[in-house]
Design a protein around this motif. Structure first.
Motif, mmCIF file in Angstrom:
data_model
loop_
_atom_site.group_PDB
_atom_site.id
_atom_site.type_symbol
_atom_site.label_atom_id
_atom_site.label_comp_id
_atom_site.label_asym_id
_atom_site.label_seq_id
_atom_site.Cartn_x
_atom_site.Cartn_y
_atom_site.Cartn_z
ATOM 1 N N LYS A 170 0.936 -1.180 0.110
ATOM 2 C CA LYS A 170 0.154 -0.051 -0.086
ATOM 3 C C LYS A 170 0.767 1.457 0.017
ATOM 4 N N MET A 171 1.967 1.404 0.753
ATOM 5 C CA MET A 171 2.714 2.247 0.877
ATOM 6 C C MET A 171 3.394 2.703 -0.562
ATOM 7 N N HIS A 172 3.951 1.805 -1.554
ATOM 8 C CA HIS A 172 4.472 2.015 -2.679
ATOM 9 C C HIS A 172 3.202 2.625 -3.564
ATOM 10 N N ASN A 173 2.022 1.885 -3.581
ATOM 11 C CA ASN A 173 0.944 2.493 -4.427
ATOM 12 C C ASN A 173 0.523 3.714 -4.087
ATOM 13 N N TYR A 174 0.649 4.149 -2.764
ATOM 14 C CA TYR A 174 0.288 5.280 -2.363
ATOM 15 C C TYR A 174 1.175 6.619 -2.886
ATOM 16 N N TYR A 175 2.504 6.294 -3.008
ATOM 17 C CA TYR A 175 3.402 7.223 -3.639
ATOM 18 C C TYR A 175 3.374 7.318 -4.978
ATOM 19 N N LEU A 176 2.815 6.074 -5.657
ATOM 20 C CA LEU A 176 2.571 6.114 -6.899
ATOM 21 C C LEU A 176 1.625 7.027 -7.486
ATOM 22 N N VAL A 177 0.594 6.755 -6.661
ATOM 23 C CA VAL A 177 -0.712 7.786 -6.859
ATOM 24 C C VAL A 177 -0.305 9.307 -6.771
ATOM 25 N N LEU A 178 0.345 9.411 -5.621
ATOM 26 C CA LEU A 178 0.695 10.723 -5.233
ATOM 27 C C LEU A 178 1.617 11.260 -6.374
ATOM 28 N N VAL A 179 2.644 10.559 -6.986
ATOM 29 C CA VAL A 179 3.304 11.161 -8.113
ATOM 30 C C VAL A 179 2.366 11.436 -9.333
ATOM 31 N N VAL A 180 1.677 10.432 -9.609
ATOM 32 C CA VAL A 180 0.725 10.777 -11.029
ATOM 33 C C VAL A 180 -0.169 11.857 -10.479
ATOM 34 N N ALA A 181 -0.649 12.057 -9.381
ATOM 35 C CA ALA A 181 -1.613 13.074 -8.975
ATOM 36 C C ALA A 181 -0.776 14.410 -9.336
ATOM 37 N N LEU A 182 0.316 14.616 -8.833
ATOM 38 C CA LEU A 182 1.284 15.722 -8.918
ATOM 39 C C LEU A 182 1.581 16.225 -10.384
ATOM 40 N N ILE A 183 1.702 15.137 -11.224
ATOM 41 C CA ILE A 183 2.133 15.217 -12.710
ATOM 42 C C ILE A 183 0.880 15.875 -13.332
ATOM 43 N N ALA A 184 -0.438 15.408 -13.107
ATOM 44 C CA ALA A 184 -1.634 15.640 -13.452
ATOM 45 C C ALA A 184 -1.887 17.221 -12.985
ATOM 46 N N TYR A 185 -1.618 17.460 -11.835
ATOM 47 C CA TYR A 185 -1.836 18.868 -11.271
ATOM 48 C C TYR A 185 -1.089 19.836 -12.092
ATOM 49 N N LEU A 186 0.122 19.563 -12.030
ATOM 50 C CA LEU A 186 1.267 20.605 -12.648
ATOM 51 C C LEU A 186 0.878 20.680 -14.201
ATOM 52 N N LEU A 187 0.526 19.350 -14.963
ATOM 53 C CA LEU A 187 0.064 19.695 -16.091
ATOM 54 C C LEU A 187 -0.992 20.439 -16.424
ATOM 55 N N ILE A 188 -2.053 20.243 -15.765
ATOM 56 C CA ILE A 188 -3.399 21.005 -15.832
ATOM 57 C C ILE A 188 -3.033 22.459 -15.479
ATOM 58 N N ALA A 189 -2.214 22.897 -14.622
ATOM 59 C CA ALA A 189 -1.883 24.209 -14.138
ATOM 60 C C ALA A 189 -1.069 24.909 -15.389
ATOM 61 N N ARG A 190 -0.106 24.143 -15.848
ATOM 62 C CA ARG A 190 0.639 24.516 -16.977
ATOM 63 C C ARG A 190 -0.147 25.188 -18.162
ATOM 64 N N LEU A 191 -1.219 24.175 -18.326
ATOM 65 C CA LEU A 191 -2.242 24.279 -19.488
ATOM 66 C C LEU A 191 -3.117 25.437 -19.503
ATOM 67 N N VAL A 192 -3.627 25.253 -18.078
ATOM 68 C CA VAL A 192 -4.519 26.697 -17.520
ATOM 69 C C VAL A 192 -4.101 28.026 -18.123
ATOM 70 N N HIS A 193 -2.716 27.878 -17.520
ATOM 71 C CA HIS A 193 -1.958 29.441 -17.317
ATOM 72 C C HIS A 193 -1.418 29.670 -18.801
ATOM 73 N N SER A 194 -1.683 28.940 -19.740
ATOM 74 C CA SER A 194 -0.850 29.219 -21.063
ATOM 75 C C SER A 194 -1.983 29.926 -21.932
ATOM 76 N N HIS A 195 -1.397 30.088 -23.123
ATOM 77 C CA HIS A 195 -2.446 30.852 -23.985
ATOM 78 C C HIS A 195 -3.614 30.089 -24.549
ATOM 79 N N PHE A 196 -3.542 28.625 -24.637
ATOM 80 C CA PHE A 196 -4.634 27.888 -24.641
ATOM 81 C C PHE A 196 -5.332 27.838 -23.562
ATOM 82 N N GLY A 197 -5.040 27.856 -22.111
ATOM 83 C CA GLY A 197 -6.053 28.015 -21.212
ATOM 84 C C GLY A 197 -6.708 29.303 -21.256
#
Length: 348
Positions: A170-197
């Motif tokens: 469970k600890m391994h999967n927790y950190y995997l989910v946290l990393v994917v969530a952080l990547i998704a968050y940063l991707l959406i933030a970058r997209l939203v603050h761009s010209h396309f956003g």
């Protein structure tokens, strides 16, 4: 200030497995994190383009099934006495394919449904989700139908020179989910603050004006749908490899409703909204379960949602941010007055 808040929040979340020893609560956090990723992907459509997709769980389920079938392999018959045979691939390949296939489905749905608006768009997305659910239920040779796909392998990360590292605990999967969530968050933030956003927000606020300045409505919304669907597919893949069993119930409409609640309660159109709303409504059933009967849990769940929407109509994050901004504004406005009065009292 926002960057510091994000770093502190990530550090706090990263520390959870170090002091939380209850496997039940850790499991709840992992599944909640997976649905928060799905809610973030939905927020990209609902919060930044104003398009309500009530079939968003379809992309989540497609990601789950694609990833599971890629890692399990299959042998199915095709018309004309042909057979399609696929040998098992590493689960990480299934994760990548889940993102790609879900994104392609998002392109297909977006290309068709974004030519209509309002209730028509909602009906198209619901219909798509129902069609996918029926395919998963009735194509028994491929999906096992209601018997479910079982023994889905855990994700293993390749380590050059050291083989593979399988994420079993469970600890391994927790950190995997946290990393994917952080990547998704940063991707959406970058997209939203761009010209396309800015183009997305322009379409949501005033579509006629956005068209007049040259924004291609269908293209912009379709690209947003592709990215949103791909992120939802990634969440579905994580879910399949963590739960290790998938059946057509993954397409249940209640799962889409759960994501919508996370987005609306946290604050649609804010980056942190789905995270805050997801943590509250993902963990609320876990908190209520030991102290309430099942019927009372649903009543309390609905009561909390109504209270949030009544007291904080824009959602938790935007409403609290607005109130904090007003309070800081009043404080800063009083400060110069106080300084002026002090200076006036001082002898010349």
């Amino acid at each position: 200030m926002r960057a510091i808040s994000t770093i502190v929040a990530v550090a706090a979340l990263a520390s959870v497995p170090l002091w939380l020893r209850d496997p039940y609560l850790l499991n709840a956090l992992i599944t909640t994190g997976i649905f928060i990723i799905g809610a973030m992907s939905l927020n990209l459509l609902l919060g930044f383009t104003g398009q309500l997709s009530l079939g968003h769980i379809a992309f989540f389920g497609i990601g789950a099934y694609v990833s599971a079938l890629t890692s399990l392999g299959f042998d199915v018959g095709l018309p004309g006495d042909f057979r399609l045979v696929h040998t098992p691939w590493p689960p990480i390949a299934g994760f990548v394919l889940a993102v790609v296939v879900a994104g392609l489905c998002g392109y297909f749905v977006g290309l068709l449904s974004f030519r209509v608006r309002g209730a028509y768009f909602v009906i198209v997305t619901i219909s798509f989700a129902e069609v996918v659910r029926l395919v998963a239920l009735n194509w028994v040779e491929l999906t096992q139908g209601p018997l479910a796909l079982t023994s889905i392998p855990s994700i293993a990360l390749p380590l050059p020179g050291f083989g593979e590292f399988t994420l079993r605990t469970k600890m391994h999967n927790y950190y995997l989910v946290l990393v994917v969530a952080l990547i998704a968050y940063l991707l959406i933030a970058r997209l939203v603050h761009s010209h396309f956003g800015r183009a997305m927000r322009g379409l949501m606020e005033n579509e006629t004006l956005a068209i007049s300045v040259g924004i291609d409505v269908t293209r912009t919304l379709t690209i947003a749908a592709v990215i949103s669907a791909a992120i939802a597919g990634a969440a579905g893949s994580l879910y399949a490899h963590y739960i290790r069993i998938i059946d057509p119930e993954v397409f249940a409409f209640i799962n889409t409703v759960t994501m919508v609640i996370m987005v609306i309660s946290g604050g649609k159109g804010s980056l942190a909204g789905p995270v805050v709303g997801g943590l509250i409504f993902g963990l609320l059933p876990v908190v209520l379960r030991p102290v309430m009967a099942p019927e009372a849990q649903w009543i309390a769940y609905g009561g909390v949602l109504i209270a949030i929407l009544f007291l904080l109509p824009r959602g938790i994050v935007p409403s609290l941010t607005q109130r904090l901004g007003r309070r800081l504004g009043r404080t800063s406005a009083r400060a110069p007055v106080a300084l002026t009065e002090t200076a006036a009292k001082e002898p010349a």
